[in-house]
Design an enzyme around this catalytic site. Sequence first.
Site, PDB file in Angstrom:
ATOM      1  CB  CYS A 234      -4.183  -6.171   2.850  1.00 22.63           C
ATOM      2  SG  CYS A 234      -2.476  -6.185   3.391  1.00 22.63           S
ATOM      3  N   PRO A 235      -2.935  -3.419   1.289  1.00 23.89           N
ATOM      4  CG  PRO A 235      -0.953  -2.223   0.749  1.00 23.89           C
ATOM      5  CD  PRO A 235      -2.075  -3.081   0.144  1.00 23.89           C
TER       6      PRO A 235
END
Length: 73
Positions: free
Chosen positions: A12-13
């Site tokens: 993430c992201p």
Amino acid sequence: MAETLDARGLRCPLPVLKMEKRLAQLPVGAALIVLATDPIAKIDIPLHCSQNGHSCTVNTEGEVLRFEIVKGR
């Protein structure tokens, strides 16, 4: 036929950012399959899709999350 974006191994992201960039290049109604292994993607990708008018279904294949997305707008 749906295009596949392989985001396995990315944290993430990055899966959401790659998905967002690819969706921007696709026409409305196009299908995109995103493969991811980051557990946070199970929250981030559907949330991003709902906020941006795309449909999203999630399936789990072992440790891989498979998101089937149809661009809405």
